[in-house]
Design an enzyme around this catalytic site. Structure first.
Site, mmCIF file in Angstrom:
data_model
loop_
_atom_site.group_PDB
_atom_site.id
_atom_site.type_symbol
_atom_site.label_atom_id
_atom_site.label_comp_id
_atom_site.label_asym_id
_atom_site.label_seq_id
_atom_site.Cartn_x
_atom_site.Cartn_y
_atom_site.Cartn_z
ATOM 1 N N ILE A 17 0.828 -1.205 0.000
ATOM 2 C CA ILE A 17 0.000 0.000 0.000
ATOM 3 C C ILE A 17 0.864 1.258 0.000
ATOM 4 O O ILE A 17 0.558 2.232 -0.689
ATOM 5 C CB ILE A 17 -0.950 -0.005 1.217
ATOM 6 C CG1 ILE A 17 -1.925 -1.183 1.125
ATOM 7 C CG2 ILE A 17 -1.724 1.313 1.293
ATOM 8 C CD1 ILE A 17 -2.804 -1.366 2.362
ATOM 9 N N SER A 142 -6.952 1.566 10.341
ATOM 10 C CA SER A 142 -7.579 0.307 9.945
ATOM 11 C C SER A 142 -9.004 0.300 10.467
ATOM 12 O O SER A 142 -9.310 0.943 11.478
ATOM 13 C CB SER A 142 -6.804 -0.870 10.549
ATOM 14 O OG SER A 142 -7.543 -2.076 10.441
ATOM 15 N N TYR A 165 -2.689 -5.120 17.919
ATOM 16 C CA TYR A 165 -2.874 -4.402 16.659
ATOM 17 C C TYR A 165 -4.120 -3.530 16.686
ATOM 18 O O TYR A 165 -4.069 -2.330 16.361
ATOM 19 C CB TYR A 165 -2.953 -5.377 15.485
ATOM 20 C CG TYR A 165 -3.093 -4.681 14.157
ATOM 21 C CD1 TYR A 165 -1.983 -4.123 13.518
ATOM 22 C CD2 TYR A 165 -4.341 -4.548 13.541
ATOM 23 C CE1 TYR A 165 -2.107 -3.460 12.310
ATOM 24 C CE2 TYR A 165 -4.480 -3.883 12.338
ATOM 25 C CZ TYR A 165 -3.357 -3.338 11.725
ATOM 26 O OH TYR A 165 -3.489 -2.673 10.534
#
Length: 242
Positions: A17, A142, A165
């Protein structure tokens, strides 16, 4: 530097990305600093983009290191004197263990890169962002950082319960809000971007989105004009719940 030129730094840009974001911004006319912790991989990625006719320079930067980030900021200052877009893309996954089993040491490593990395990088490059007439900072977050999504049984990510995460991206979103409030007076916009579940090395290419689709919202936020939003959390179809 010709002050009509725009410059952008994308961290973690030697692949996936980050690489696609750098390519897209380069095609939009930005002079690109391709940030990479690994010099050899970064140089190879930058060379590929230069072969496509883009103005790309590799910038060695380890966002987990104060000294590395400070040295990178000094180089950009010496060569360009300003930065129009900062894309804080570098990140790590950590482990997929159950929350009760994930070692604190791994969680700390995740936070060092995913939270403290963007914070130290944004702080170090702030003078360069202030030198630009209309700068943008993009925190690559995210959907897993959305507490609204993670607590909604109808969300596609509801079952993905990764303590380190997920919470690091939630913390990153909080940093977005904090920086956006402080930087508003300077005309600097700060937003979080959710690239979606993208097929990359990060997830063993299990994602269903392409890097081209993932980069869309990042590039959009990195190229906002003075009338664009700040302090928001977006994916390519619109805002996300915090």
């Amino acid at each position: 530097m010709d002050m009509t030129d725009k410059t952008a730094l994308v961290t973690g840009a030697n692949k996936s990305i980050g690489y696609e974001t750098a390519r897209r911004l380069g095609e939009a006319g930005y002079r690109i600093w391709l940030g990479s912790r690994d010099r050899e991989r970064g140089e190879a990625a930058a060379a590929e983009l230069r072969q496509k006719g883009l103005d790309v320079r590799m910038l060695e930067i380890d966002v987990a290191s104060d000294a590395s980030v400070e040295a990178a900021a000094l180089r950009v200052f010496e060569e360009d004197g300003r930065l129009d877009a900062l894309v804080n893309n570098a990140g790590i996954l950590g482990s997929m263990l159950a929350p009760s089993e994930e070692p604190i040491a791994i969680i700390k490593d995740v936070y060092e890169v995913n939270v403290f990395g963007p914070i130290r990088t944004t702080q170090a490059f702030l003078p360069l962002l202030k030198a630009a007439p209309c700068a943008n900072v993009v925190m690559v977050s995210s959907g897993l950082g959305s507490l609204g999504g993670l607590t909604d049984p109808a969300s596609e990510f509801y079952a993905i319960n990764i303590l380190g995460y997920n919470s690091s991206k939630t913390a990153l979103n909080a940093a977005t809000v904090a920086f956006s409030k402080e930087f508003a007076a300077a005309g600097i916009k700060v937003n979080s971007a959710d690239p979606g579940y993208t097929a990359t090395d990060f997830n063993g290419h299990s994602g269903y989105r392409t890097v081209g689709q993932a980069a869309e919202i990042i590039v959009r936020l990195a190229t906002l004009d003075k009338n664009g939003p700040t302090g928001g959390y977006f994916y390519d179809e619109g805002p996300l719940p915090w």
